[in-house]
Scaffold this motif. Sequence first.
Motif, short mmCIF file in Angstrom:
data_model
loop_
_atom_site.label_atom_id
_atom_site.label_comp_id
_atom_site.label_asym_id
_atom_site.label_seq_id
_atom_site.Cartn_x
_atom_site.Cartn_y
_atom_site.Cartn_z
N ILE A 188 44.08 38.24 36.81
CA ILE A 188 43.47 38.63 38.20
C ILE A 188 41.95 37.85 38.49
N ALA A 189 41.36 37.79 37.62
CA ALA A 189 40.07 37.14 37.87
C ALA A 189 40.40 35.55 38.17
N SER A 190 41.50 34.88 37.47
CA SER A 190 41.61 33.64 37.58
C SER A 190 42.18 33.49 39.06
N ARG A 191 42.72 34.32 39.71
CA ARG A 191 43.27 34.23 41.14
C ARG A 191 42.25 34.45 42.22
N ILE A 192 41.55 35.52 42.12
CA ILE A 192 40.31 35.83 43.14
C ILE A 192 39.07 35.48 42.89
N GLY A 193 38.81 35.16 41.59
CA GLY A 193 37.24 34.91 41.12
C GLY A 193 36.72 36.08 40.34
N ARG A 194 36.12 35.83 39.27
CA ARG A 194 35.45 36.83 38.34
C ARG A 194 34.71 37.84 39.31
N LYS A 195 33.70 37.29 40.16
CA LYS A 195 32.58 38.05 40.74
C LYS A 195 33.49 38.99 41.73
#
Length: 517
Positions: free
Chosen positions: A69-76
């Motif tokens: 999920i972080a790789s798709r929408i950004g970790r922050k």
Amino acid sequence: MDRSASVNKWLITLTVMIPTFIEILDMTVVNVSLNHIQGSLSAGLDEVTWVLTSYLVSNAIVIPMSGWIASRIGRKRYLLISVTLFTGSSFLCGSATTLPMLVLFRVIQGIGGGGLQPLSQAILLETFPREQHGTAMAVYGMGIVFAPILGPILGGWITDNWTWRWIFYINVPIGVLSVSLILLFIHDPHYIRSVVRKIDYWGIALLVAGLGSLQVVLDRGERLDWMSSVFIVRLSIVAAVCLVLFVWRELRTDAPVVDLRVFKDRTFALGNLIMWSGFFAFFASLVLLPVYLQKLMNYTAWWAGLVLAPGGVATLLVMPITGKLLQKVDARKLLLIGLALNAYALHLMSRFSLEADFFTVMWPRIVQGLGLGCFFVPLSTVTVAYVSREKMGNATAVFSLLRNLGGSFGVAFLTTVLSRRTQFHHFRLAEMFAPTWPPFEISLDKLVPWMQTQLGGGRELGLRKAMALLYAELNRQAAMLGFNDAFYLDLFFFLLPIPLVFFMRRAARPGDGPLAH
């Protein structure tokens, strides 16, 4: 340029550890409030336990997907969404007026909290230089290990002095603070946004069905007598089939939701196995010990908490020291010490008696606390030592999942062992519960006159009361022996992984130069 490099690493540490600590705390803080929730919402005992199960299921499903999920929408952005969802659902949990509402909001809370553990670990490992990973994991470990210990104590105090709703409301101001800190200090590194051309819908579906079913089985299996329950049997089949298909699917697809190829790294694979086994034993003992103290030794929840607390303090003191030692000492040596100390602590617990004083039951917890500091920090450090930064989010998600599953398996297995061994010892002791056994006859002869004096009745009444008293003591002794057996079996889950340590590669220390990945 990586904007996170310009932010002080300790500010980043504070930012990610506050929500992570609260999320882990929330996994255990509710346990001691179930009776109050049950009465307040007019629910049955079996119904109210879904307040725990619903959170664990949704949490377990989200954890392995957090890196994807972080790789798709950004970790922050994902961190902000997680904290906001966790905070908002906490308020809704506190405001719930019916049990179905509370269970629904707990599902949402678990979804929000699921990504916090792996995200915070990945951010810390990327923020600190590789030679300081021991320090980073010491800080992370202090939250991971101390929160489950503090949870029941804090939950009991809040529930007794305010109401059970405040165990949820208290998350709201902390969540608002966390969102503010994330907006100020967390930035995505340049490599975190990868282009994912397609979504692995089959992988997601199999993961949700498999892990969801498995978590329900582990959480409710002992209560429903395992395979005697058609419900548990069916869920076990669903879990097994879906998880096998999930592994097959993820190894074949080009865009996996969980990249299992990370297990090709021998050190990472062995580290996960050791972590699973260690937290299997640790969480089981953390659940069994307070039950032993309260059920058999008549400790209050507060005094049981005081027995656990020194172990938590020992862990807090040892972890930063271990983090510093990792810059000079091979992590594998410290890991061996941690495994041995934890096994010794469980050996001491297996020798408890009903005459044990406060220090006798507290000392093994201190030893365990010292051992846990030497176990978690070096293991977390060396396990990901050869994982690249680009794959760190996925690796920490898998690591967090197996750590949590280890705890779930441990609690389910050891509570079942406790039940079975207590029944066994009860049967064996009951064989001697007869007038033909001289010690029983002597005890009865002493108790009957005393009961007659206390109750003022005849010999028949005194005999019945004396028999009831002796039978209650038989139950206590059988339960004590059952706990001793469970603790003794538990220690082997710290001893069995010891040979695996020798097959792990050494983590970097200052002066080693760059490590190959």
